[in-house]
Motif scaffolding. Structure first.
Motif, PDB file in Angstrom:
ATOM      1  N   GLN A 135     -16.418  -6.343  11.886  1.00  0.00           N
ATOM      2  CA  GLN A 135     -15.603  -6.517  10.693  1.00  0.00           C
ATOM      3  C   GLN A 135     -15.771  -7.266   9.835  1.00  0.00           C
ATOM      4  O   GLN A 135     -15.862  -7.216   8.463  1.00  0.00           O
ATOM      5  CB  GLN A 135     -14.185  -6.432  11.295  1.00  0.00           C
ATOM      6  CG  GLN A 135     -13.904  -5.241  11.962  1.00  0.00           C
ATOM      7  CD  GLN A 135     -12.230  -5.268  12.846  1.00  0.00           C
ATOM      8  OE1 GLN A 135     -12.081  -6.379  13.183  1.00  0.00           O
ATOM      9  NE2 GLN A 135     -11.771  -4.404  13.001  1.00  0.00           N
ATOM     10  N   GLY A 138     -18.832  -6.664   7.322  1.00  0.00           N
ATOM     11  CA  GLY A 138     -18.400  -5.634   6.660  1.00  0.00           C
ATOM     12  C   GLY A 138     -19.261  -4.310   7.072  1.00  0.00           C
ATOM     13  O   GLY A 138     -19.313  -3.320   6.246  1.00  0.00           O
ATOM     14  N   LYS A 141     -14.980  -0.881   9.620  1.00  0.00           N
ATOM     15  CA  LYS A 141     -13.814  -1.056   9.064  1.00  0.00           C
ATOM     16  C   LYS A 141     -12.715  -1.926   9.582  1.00  0.00           C
ATOM     17  O   LYS A 141     -12.766  -2.224  10.936  1.00  0.00           O
ATOM     18  CB  LYS A 141     -12.881   0.194   9.007  1.00  0.00           C
ATOM     19  CG  LYS A 141     -13.769   1.525   8.175  1.00  0.00           C
ATOM     20  CD  LYS A 141     -13.047   2.752   8.334  1.00  0.00           C
ATOM     21  CE  LYS A 141     -13.809   3.749   7.739  1.00  0.00           C
ATOM     22  NZ  LYS A 141     -13.607   5.060   7.925  1.00  0.00           N
ATOM     23  N   VAL A 186     -18.320   1.116   7.957  1.00  0.00           N
ATOM     24  CA  VAL A 186     -18.031   0.855   6.371  1.00  0.00           C
ATOM     25  C   VAL A 186     -19.096   1.680   5.924  1.00  0.00           C
ATOM     26  O   VAL A 186     -20.242   1.481   5.798  1.00  0.00           O
ATOM     27  CB  VAL A 186     -18.094  -0.524   5.942  1.00  0.00           C
ATOM     28  CG1 VAL A 186     -17.665  -0.426   4.454  1.00  0.00           C
ATOM     29  CG2 VAL A 186     -16.559  -1.287   6.895  1.00  0.00           C
TER      30      VAL A 186
END
Length: 191
Positions: A135, A138, A141, A186
């Motif tokens: 996280q 990146g 999510k 992501v």
């Protein structure tokens, strides 16, 4: 290998295929080809043997987790490698040791109940640390807590172990892990 190592290896397989309550020293004696008295020489109690199995497994498991981190810079690859350990167990016709023990938790001696809980905590702590890392980088999510995602991943992998075990089907094809992972990634935006 020594008799003690052979006993631990065979007993681990019995724990992961028959369960703690269902296997006996007679099963182990037949498997190894020695007398029950010889087993009692190495492990006076079944509980003591099971503790030795779990502690040995935990040592190997922690090393595997460290190796996964060392071999994989990306969190997605780490999570895939973690999931692969569950698939390997299934391919070998065994439940994950922690799952096999958890299925019988209330029938286990207190010492094994505590080790089983510790075993799950090790899973969750490793997952949580890697998810938090993903996280922060990146890769994953960030809208859900790392603990919640860790529990979801572990629930998915452990649960599929039992479903695949019951249905005798291909773990990797039915786990849903890839679908879960796709939802956590992501996706880079295109400009």
């Amino acid at each position: 290998m020594s008799t003690r190592s052979d006993l631990l290896s065979s007993a681990e397989i019995l724990l992961r295929t028959k369960g703690y309550a269902a296997f006996s020293y007679a099963d182990l004696a037949t498997e190894i080809g020695i007398k029950k008295a010889s087993i009692h020489h190495h492990f006076p109690t079944k509980e003591g043997m099971a503790i030795a199995i779990v502690e040995s497994y935990l040592f190997r498991f922690r090393n595997q987790l460290e190796q996964i981190n060392a071999d994989n810079a990306g969190v997605i690859e780490r999570l895939k490698a973690f999931a692969h350990m569950f698939a390997q167990s299934s391919t070998s016709g065994m439940l994950p040791l922690c799952g096999a023990l958890a299925a019988e938790l209330l029938a286990l001696p207190d010492s094994l109940q505590a080790l089983t809980r510790d075993f799950f905590q090790i899973h969750l702590e490793w997952l949580q640390a890697n998810i938090a890392l993903g996280q922060s980088l990146g890769e994953l999510k960030a809208e859900h807590s790392a603990l919640l995602i860790a529990r979801l991943i572990l629930n998915t992998l452990e649960g599929n172990s039992f479903v695949s075990w019951a249905l005798s089907d291909a773990y990797a094809q039915s786990s849903g892990f890839d679908l879960l992972l796709d939802g956590l990634r992501v996706v880079p935006q295109r400009h």
